[in-house]
Design a protein around this motif. Sequence first.
Motif, PDB file in Angstrom:
ATOM      1  N   GLY A 173      15.751   6.152   5.984  1.00 37.02           N
ATOM      2  CA  GLY A 173      15.096   7.098   5.098  1.00 37.02           C
ATOM      3  C   GLY A 173      14.996   8.437   5.802  1.00 37.02           C
ATOM      4  N   GLY A 174      15.826   9.365   5.423  1.00 35.62           N
ATOM      5  CA  GLY A 174      15.849  10.660   6.089  1.00 35.62           C
ATOM      6  C   GLY A 174      17.037  11.469   5.626  1.00 35.62           C
ATOM      7  N   GLU A 175      17.413  12.452   6.426  1.00 30.03           N
ATOM      8  CA  GLU A 175      18.447  13.409   6.027  1.00 30.03           C
ATOM      9  C   GLU A 175      19.663  13.307   6.939  1.00 30.03           C
ATOM     10  OE1 GLU A 175      15.672  16.516   6.463  1.00 30.03           O
ATOM     11  OE2 GLU A 175      15.052  16.523   4.354  1.00 30.03           O
ATOM     12  N   HIS A 176      20.746  13.955   6.506  1.00 34.13           N
ATOM     13  CA  HIS A 176      22.028  13.737   7.178  1.00 34.13           C
ATOM     14  C   HIS A 176      22.108  14.269   8.609  1.00 34.13           C
ATOM     15  CE1 HIS A 176      22.948  17.828   5.525  1.00 34.13           C
ATOM     16  NE2 HIS A 176      23.615  17.941   6.651  1.00 34.13           N
ATOM     17  N   PRO A 177      21.363  15.318   9.024  1.00 36.75           N
ATOM     18  CA  PRO A 177      21.513  15.755  10.420  1.00 36.75           C
ATOM     19  C   PRO A 177      21.130  14.686  11.432  1.00 36.75           C
ATOM     20  CG  PRO A 177      20.557  17.507   9.112  1.00 36.75           C
ATOM     21  CD  PRO A 177      20.548  16.279   8.248  1.00 36.75           C
ATOM     22  N   GLU A 178      20.177  13.819  11.063  1.00 33.84           N
ATOM     23  CA  GLU A 178      19.828  12.700  11.939  1.00 33.84           C
ATOM     24  C   GLU A 178      20.612  11.440  11.565  1.00 33.84           C
ATOM     25  OE1 GLU A 178      16.992  15.790  11.927  1.00 33.84           O
ATOM     26  OE2 GLU A 178      17.343  14.454  10.218  1.00 33.84           O
ATOM     27  N   GLY A 179      20.878  11.259  10.273  1.00 32.40           N
ATOM     28  CA  GLY A 179      21.564  10.063   9.816  1.00 32.40           C
ATOM     29  C   GLY A 179      22.965   9.923  10.375  1.00 32.40           C
ATOM     30  N   GLY A 180      23.691  11.025  10.481  1.00 32.93           N
ATOM     31  CA  GLY A 180      25.051  10.970  11.015  1.00 32.93           C
ATOM     32  C   GLY A 180      25.093  10.468  12.453  1.00 32.93           C
ATOM     33  N   PRO A 181      24.344  11.092  13.374  1.00 32.34           N
ATOM     34  CA  PRO A 181      24.320  10.588  14.756  1.00 32.34           C
ATOM     35  C   PRO A 181      23.794   9.160  14.864  1.00 32.34           C
ATOM     36  CG  PRO A 181      23.487  12.836  14.662  1.00 32.34           C
ATOM     37  CD  PRO A 181      23.658  12.385  13.240  1.00 32.34           C
ATOM     38  N   LEU A 182      22.862   8.783  13.974  1.00 28.03           N
ATOM     39  CA  LEU A 182      22.359   7.413  13.997  1.00 28.03           C
ATOM     40  C   LEU A 182      23.473   6.431  13.656  1.00 28.03           C
ATOM     41  CD1 LEU A 182      20.128   5.278  14.132  1.00 28.03           C
ATOM     42  CD2 LEU A 182      19.565   5.819  11.751  1.00 28.03           C
ATOM     43  N   SER A 183      24.277   6.740  12.656  1.00 31.83           N
ATOM     44  CA  SER A 183      25.385   5.867  12.297  1.00 31.83           C
ATOM     45  C   SER A 183      26.357   5.713  13.462  1.00 31.83           C
ATOM     46  CB  SER A 183      26.122   6.426  11.075  1.00 31.83           C
ATOM     47  OG  SER A 183      27.238   5.627  10.743  1.00 31.83           O
ATOM     48  N   ALA A 184      26.676   6.829  14.110  1.00 32.57           N
ATOM     49  CA  ALA A 184      27.605   6.779  15.244  1.00 32.57           C
ATOM     50  C   ALA A 184      27.049   5.930  16.382  1.00 32.57           C
ATOM     51  CB  ALA A 184      27.894   8.191  15.735  1.00 32.57           C
ATOM     52  N   GLN A 201      11.496  10.787  15.059  1.00 32.76           N
ATOM     53  CA  GLN A 201      11.142  12.177  14.840  1.00 32.76           C
ATOM     54  C   GLN A 201      12.315  12.940  14.216  1.00 32.76           C
ATOM     55  OE1 GLN A 201       8.318  13.730  15.179  1.00 32.76           O
ATOM     56  NE2 GLN A 201       7.110  12.216  16.280  1.00 32.76           N
ATOM     57  N   SER A 202      12.027  13.809  13.281  1.00 29.76           N
ATOM     58  CA  SER A 202      13.064  14.691  12.751  1.00 29.76           C
ATOM     59  C   SER A 202      13.606  15.546  13.890  1.00 29.76           C
ATOM     60  CB  SER A 202      12.488  15.587  11.660  1.00 29.76           C
ATOM     61  OG  SER A 202      12.029  14.822  10.574  1.00 29.76           O
ATOM     62  N   GLY A 203      14.902  15.746  13.894  1.00 27.68           N
ATOM     63  CA  GLY A 203      15.530  16.514  14.959  1.00 27.68           C
ATOM     64  C   GLY A 203      16.102  15.655  16.066  1.00 27.68           C
ATOM     65  N   THR A 204      15.801  14.353  16.046  1.00 29.79           N
ATOM     66  CA  THR A 204      16.357  13.443  17.053  1.00 29.79           C
ATOM     67  C   THR A 204      17.864  13.325  16.867  1.00 29.79           C
ATOM     68  OG1 THR A 204      14.310  12.145  17.109  1.00 29.79           O
ATOM     69  CG2 THR A 204      16.298  11.082  17.962  1.00 29.79           C
ATOM     70  N   THR A 205      18.584  13.358  17.976  1.00 29.65           N
ATOM     71  CA  THR A 205      20.043  13.196  17.909  1.00 29.65           C
ATOM     72  C   THR A 205      20.551  12.089  18.838  1.00 29.65           C
ATOM     73  OG1 THR A 205      20.322  14.947  19.563  1.00 29.65           O
ATOM     74  CG2 THR A 205      20.469  15.584  17.234  1.00 29.65           C
ATOM     75  N   ASP A 206      19.741  11.655  19.788  1.00 29.71           N
ATOM     76  CA  ASP A 206      20.139  10.580  20.707  1.00 29.71           C
ATOM     77  C   ASP A 206      19.471   9.284  20.261  1.00 29.71           C
ATOM     78  OD1 ASP A 206      20.816   8.867  22.716  1.00 29.71           O
ATOM     79  OD2 ASP A 206      20.019  10.088  24.358  1.00 29.71           O
ATOM     80  N   ASP A 245      28.480  15.953   2.440  1.00 30.63           N
ATOM     81  CA  ASP A 245      29.636  16.096   3.326  1.00 30.63           C
ATOM     82  C   ASP A 245      29.183  16.236   4.776  1.00 30.63           C
ATOM     83  OD1 ASP A 245      31.337  15.964   1.172  1.00 30.63           O
ATOM     84  OD2 ASP A 245      31.608  18.131   1.006  1.00 30.63           O
ATOM     85  N   GLY A 246      27.991  16.812   4.962  1.00 27.11           N
ATOM     86  CA  GLY A 246      27.459  16.987   6.311  1.00 27.11           C
ATOM     87  C   GLY A 246      27.248  15.678   7.027  1.00 27.11           C
ATOM     88  N   TYR A 247      26.883  14.647   6.290  1.00 26.30           N
ATOM     89  CA  TYR A 247      26.701  13.331   6.892  1.00 26.30           C
ATOM     90  C   TYR A 247      28.021  12.789   7.416  1.00 26.30           C
ATOM     91  CZ  TYR A 247      25.878   8.336   7.392  1.00 26.30           C
ATOM     92  OH  TYR A 247      25.812   7.058   7.896  1.00 26.30           O
ATOM     93  N   VAL A 248      29.054  12.866   6.596  1.00 30.04           N
ATOM     94  CA  VAL A 248      30.360  12.359   7.003  1.00 30.04           C
ATOM     95  C   VAL A 248      30.871  13.118   8.225  1.00 30.04           C
ATOM     96  CG1 VAL A 248      32.748  11.993   6.270  1.00 30.04           C
ATOM     97  CG2 VAL A 248      30.874  11.624   4.651  1.00 30.04           C
ATOM     98  N   LYS A 249      30.639  14.427   8.258  1.00 30.01           N
ATOM     99  CA  LYS A 249      31.066  15.229   9.406  1.00 30.01           C
ATOM    100  C   LYS A 249      30.282  14.844  10.653  1.00 30.01           C
ATOM    101  CE  LYS A 249      32.382  19.200   6.548  1.00 30.01           C
ATOM    102  NZ  LYS A 249      32.014  20.580   6.135  1.00 30.01           N
ATOM    103  N   ALA A 250      28.982  14.639  10.500  1.00 33.05           N
ATOM    104  CA  ALA A 250      28.144  14.322  11.658  1.00 33.05           C
ATOM    105  C   ALA A 250      28.418  12.931  12.211  1.00 33.05           C
ATOM    106  CB  ALA A 250      26.661  14.444  11.279  1.00 33.05           C
ATOM    107  N   ALA A 251      28.698  11.975  11.337  1.00 33.63           N
ATOM    108  CA  ALA A 251      28.948  10.602  11.775  1.00 33.63           C
ATOM    109  C   ALA A 251      30.394  10.374  12.183  1.00 33.63           C
ATOM    110  CB  ALA A 251      28.572   9.623  10.660  1.00 33.63           C
TER     111      ALA A 251
END
Length: 407
Positions: free
Chosen positions: A244-255, A220-225, A275-281
């Motif tokens: 396949g998605g956007e950086h607000p979820e992609g960053g936490p997924l990478s971590a 789901q979009s908005g998932t962070t855990d 840059d938001g992806y790199v910051k989030a991950a």
Amino acid sequence: MTRFSRPTAVAVGVVCAVLLSGCGSGFLGSGSTLTVVIGVDGPLTGKLADLGLGIRNSAELAVAKANAKKTVPGVTFVLDAKDDQADEATALANGQAFVADGRVMGVVGPLTSSGALAMAPVLSRAGLAVISPSNTSPALTWGADYRANGKKRQYATYFRTVTTDAVQGPLLARYAYKRLEARRAAVISDKKAYGSNLAAEFATAFEEVGGNVAFRTTVQSGTTDFTKLATQVAAAHPDIVYYGGEHPEGGPLSAALKAAGVKVPLAGGDGLHTDGYVKAAGASSEGDIASQPGISVEGLASAFAYLDAYGQAGLKEEPGPFGPYAYDSTWALIQAVGRVRQAQPDLSGPELRTAVADALQQVSFFGVTGDVAFDEYGDTRNQVASIYQVKKGAWSAVVPFGRLRDF
């Protein structure tokens, strides 16, 4: 994108007049003085605002240049930027507002393919041109069933300056298989039009070249855990994970993946190339990969003046990956207005709006991102994509100019 120093703010019009002397010529002929509004739609607030603001700022640079140089004699261009917060319903409402304003002769945006799928039918029925610097869903130009029934243009007034997921997804799939020697992939996507389609394009192409999609799911979009999901991915032992998605979820997924012991790259599309992806991950982003529809402009001589102008304008936000394409999208609309004014200098109102949309089909110029022209579906004729990798905490182009035939 290139990082800029932050000098004292300079009037954007002056910057454009001095530094952006190329990328198109003026038009002869005058007629009555006319104010033409160009709409911009995108997320100016919210989690994707960094992308939307880069688009708006770049459109402002193009409008300021056109006014300063009197590119279209007798016409003053005004920008009307609306915030859709990456929400489809808001994009639709913004589209309806643009249609209702008789001064609006074209729209740049929206950022998201979902927003465009909501807005494009309304604008098309009104004869109002819309040109996106960022939409990548093939359905917008070819139809959702293009694989089964062939390509069919969907909206007569819809155009875009970037290539589609049908190029960037397969390009990264072939790169992963042939250059990274990945043989097993885990494929994850959100449920939006952009993310789900991009993941499908990657998965199909990866299997076509001989790879195995060993794990596949949606979130789901908005998932962070992503703790549980990361454990499931680890059990599949992939050589690459595609999101396949956007950086607000992609960053936490990478971590989460790296924490679970999945030490292979997380890859994705332009939704991650920020840059938001790199910051989030954080440090977990190191080595991750993202494709970008279009060429890497950092090394393009045609982009130098734009990048300099953006940096010297004192803008707070980076242009982002879509800023250069937003500049060219706006300039394409300005060129279309110029074509119509040259041929019919006294045209205005609904007739001018329709004529601008028709003229956009014939526009062709060398812009910030290279050749700008459109095919019979409204797609850019410049069908290239680039691939980036996070190195030392920043995106670096590893394939600056990629065509499917190259892999």
